[in-house]
Design a protein around this motif. Structure first.
Motif, mmCIF file in Angstrom:
data_model
loop_
_atom_site.group_PDB
_atom_site.id
_atom_site.type_symbol
_atom_site.label_atom_id
_atom_site.label_comp_id
_atom_site.label_asym_id
_atom_site.label_seq_id
_atom_site.Cartn_x
_atom_site.Cartn_y
_atom_site.Cartn_z
ATOM 1 N N LEU A 1 0.833 -1.205 0.000
ATOM 2 C CA LEU A 1 0.000 0.000 0.000
ATOM 3 C C LEU A 1 0.867 1.255 0.000
ATOM 4 O O LEU A 1 0.544 2.234 -0.679
ATOM 5 N N LEU A 2 1.950 1.220 0.752
ATOM 6 C CA LEU A 2 2.853 2.370 0.794
ATOM 7 C C LEU A 2 3.569 2.566 -0.548
ATOM 8 O O LEU A 2 3.722 3.695 -1.010
ATOM 9 N N VAL A 3 3.985 1.474 -1.168
ATOM 10 C CA VAL A 3 4.630 1.571 -2.477
ATOM 11 C C VAL A 3 3.676 2.157 -3.509
ATOM 12 O O VAL A 3 4.081 2.944 -4.354
ATOM 13 N N ARG A 4 2.402 1.790 -3.402
ATOM 14 C CA ARG A 4 1.392 2.324 -4.321
ATOM 15 C C ARG A 4 0.932 3.729 -3.923
ATOM 16 O O ARG A 4 0.055 4.301 -4.549
ATOM 17 N N ARG A 5 1.514 4.270 -2.855
ATOM 18 C CA ARG A 5 1.203 5.611 -2.351
ATOM 19 C C ARG A 5 -0.244 5.747 -1.872
ATOM 20 O O ARG A 5 -0.864 6.803 -1.988
ATOM 21 N N LEU A 6 -0.762 4.673 -1.311
ATOM 22 C CA LEU A 6 -2.104 4.691 -0.725
ATOM 23 C C LEU A 6 -1.952 4.917 0.774
ATOM 24 O O LEU A 6 -2.164 4.025 1.596
ATOM 25 N N TRP A 7 -1.543 6.135 1.110
ATOM 26 C CA TRP A 7 -1.182 6.488 2.490
ATOM 27 C C TRP A 7 -2.346 6.295 3.456
ATOM 28 O O TRP A 7 -2.168 5.731 4.532
ATOM 29 N N LEU A 8 -3.501 6.790 3.090
ATOM 30 C CA LEU A 8 -4.669 6.691 3.964
ATOM 31 C C LEU A 8 -5.041 5.238 4.217
ATOM 32 O O LEU A 8 -5.266 4.838 5.363
ATOM 33 N N THR A 9 -5.085 4.441 3.167
ATOM 34 C CA THR A 9 -5.441 3.030 3.313
ATOM 35 C C THR A 9 -4.433 2.315 4.194
ATOM 36 O O THR A 9 -4.808 1.533 5.075
ATOM 37 N N ALA A 10 -3.144 2.569 3.985
ATOM 38 C CA ALA A 10 -2.105 1.937 4.800
ATOM 39 C C ALA A 10 -2.248 2.321 6.271
ATOM 40 O O ALA A 10 -2.169 1.466 7.159
ATOM 41 N N ALA A 11 -2.487 3.590 6.534
ATOM 42 C CA ALA A 11 -2.633 4.048 7.920
ATOM 43 C C ALA A 11 -3.869 3.424 8.572
ATOM 44 O O ALA A 11 -3.812 3.007 9.737
ATOM 45 N N LEU A 12 -4.963 3.352 7.830
ATOM 46 C CA LEU A 12 -6.178 2.743 8.374
ATOM 47 C C LEU A 12 -5.987 1.256 8.657
ATOM 48 O O LEU A 12 -6.457 0.752 9.684
ATOM 49 N N VAL A 13 -5.304 0.549 7.774
ATOM 50 C CA VAL A 13 -5.057 -0.884 7.980
ATOM 51 C C VAL A 13 -4.239 -1.097 9.253
ATOM 52 O O VAL A 13 -4.570 -1.940 10.088
ATOM 53 N N ILE B 1 -10.456 -9.480 11.740
ATOM 54 C CA ILE B 1 -9.985 -8.093 11.814
ATOM 55 C C ILE B 1 -9.009 -7.799 10.687
ATOM 56 O O ILE B 1 -9.158 -6.827 9.950
ATOM 57 N N VAL B 2 -8.004 -8.633 10.535
ATOM 58 C CA VAL B 2 -6.950 -8.360 9.555
ATOM 59 C C VAL B 2 -7.457 -8.533 8.124
ATOM 60 O O VAL B 2 -7.361 -7.606 7.309
ATOM 61 N N PHE B 3 -7.989 -9.709 7.798
ATOM 62 C CA PHE B 3 -8.346 -9.982 6.410
ATOM 63 C C PHE B 3 -9.559 -9.184 5.941
ATOM 64 O O PHE B 3 -9.568 -8.681 4.811
ATOM 65 N N LEU B 4 -10.581 -9.059 6.774
ATOM 66 C CA LEU B 4 -11.771 -8.322 6.340
ATOM 67 C C LEU B 4 -11.527 -6.817 6.311
ATOM 68 O O LEU B 4 -12.041 -6.116 5.437
ATOM 69 N N THR B 5 -10.735 -6.310 7.257
ATOM 70 C CA THR B 5 -10.393 -4.883 7.215
ATOM 71 C C THR B 5 -9.573 -4.580 5.974
ATOM 72 O O THR B 5 -9.846 -3.619 5.251
ATOM 73 N N LEU B 6 -8.570 -5.400 5.739
ATOM 74 C CA LEU B 6 -7.719 -5.203 4.568
ATOM 75 C C LEU B 6 -8.542 -5.275 3.285
ATOM 76 O O LEU B 6 -8.439 -4.390 2.424
ATOM 77 N N GLU C 1 -9.737 0.007 -5.156
ATOM 78 C CA GLU C 1 -9.605 -0.799 -6.375
ATOM 79 C C GLU C 1 -10.751 -0.475 -7.328
ATOM 80 O O GLU C 1 -11.903 -0.420 -6.922
ATOM 81 N N ARG C 2 -10.424 -0.267 -8.587
ATOM 82 C CA ARG C 2 -11.449 0.116 -9.561
ATOM 83 C C ARG C 2 -12.099 -1.099 -10.239
ATOM 84 O O ARG C 2 -13.271 -1.052 -10.572
ATOM 85 N N GLY C 3 -11.368 -2.154 -10.441
ATOM 86 C CA GLY C 3 -11.890 -3.308 -11.164
ATOM 87 C C GLY C 3 -12.848 -4.145 -10.328
ATOM 88 O O GLY C 3 -12.535 -4.532 -9.208
ATOM 89 N N ARG C 4 -14.013 -4.431 -10.879
ATOM 90 C CA ARG C 4 -15.026 -5.193 -10.147
ATOM 91 C C ARG C 4 -14.540 -6.613 -9.850
ATOM 92 O O ARG C 4 -14.769 -7.144 -8.769
ATOM 93 N N GLY C 5 -13.887 -7.230 -10.807
ATOM 94 C CA GLY C 5 -13.374 -8.585 -10.615
ATOM 95 C C GLY C 5 -12.353 -8.653 -9.486
ATOM 96 O O GLY C 5 -12.381 -9.573 -8.666
ATOM 97 N N ALA C 6 -11.461 -7.678 -9.434
ATOM 98 C CA ALA C 6 -10.451 -7.638 -8.378
ATOM 99 C C ALA C 6 -11.103 -7.408 -7.015
ATOM 100 O O ALA C 6 -10.692 -8.004 -6.017
#
Length: 142
Positions: free
Chosen positions: A5-17, A64-69, A77-82
């Protein structure tokens, strides 16, 4: 996963996780001491079972870990399949971990169900917090 998440620059998501998983794990550990329920006597596990049982730490923490993540990843994520794949894998992992605890005889079924409920509720709370934070950030950018 936080590193990705950090490499992808998703700072908010990483901090929330990180915040959700650390605080949720601490809360789950405290719940065991509050309820103070012992483990079943018979079991398939070779380890001695002297620790507390309710709620199942494995079931709670996996939820907690898997469902939060998964919940926070589907927000970015934009793709519905993903998104579908991510959530399906998380649910299957949580289910398999919980069932294994009962199969091994180290938890009562109610321990696992309580863990699933607590972990899912915690993940839902953090999913909601993530959604609210994204709305606030979008408003600030306008």
């Amino acid at each position: 996963m936080t590193g990705l998440l950090l490499v992808r620059r998703l700072w908010l998501t990483a901090a929330l996780v990180v915040a959700a998983t650390v605080s949720g794990s601490l809360l789950a550990a405290q719940a065991k001491f509050f309820f103070h329920r012992t483990r079943p006597r018979a079991g398939r596990s070779p380890r001695p079972r002297h620790r507390l049982s309710f709620p199942s730490g494995h079931a709670t923490n996996s939820a907690i870990v898997f469902l939060t993540l998964a919940g926070l990843l589907v927000q970015v994520e934009r793709g519905r399949g993903a998104r579908t794949y991510t959530m399906a894998v998380a649910v299957l992992l949580v289910g398999a971990i919980g069932v294994s605890r009962v199969y091994l005889g180290v938890h009562w079924p109610s321990d696992v169900v309580a863990g699933w409920c607590a972990g899912t509720g915690w993940a839902a709370l953090w999913w909601w917090l993530g959604a609210q934070a994204r709305v606030l950030l979008a408003r600030r950018r306008q």
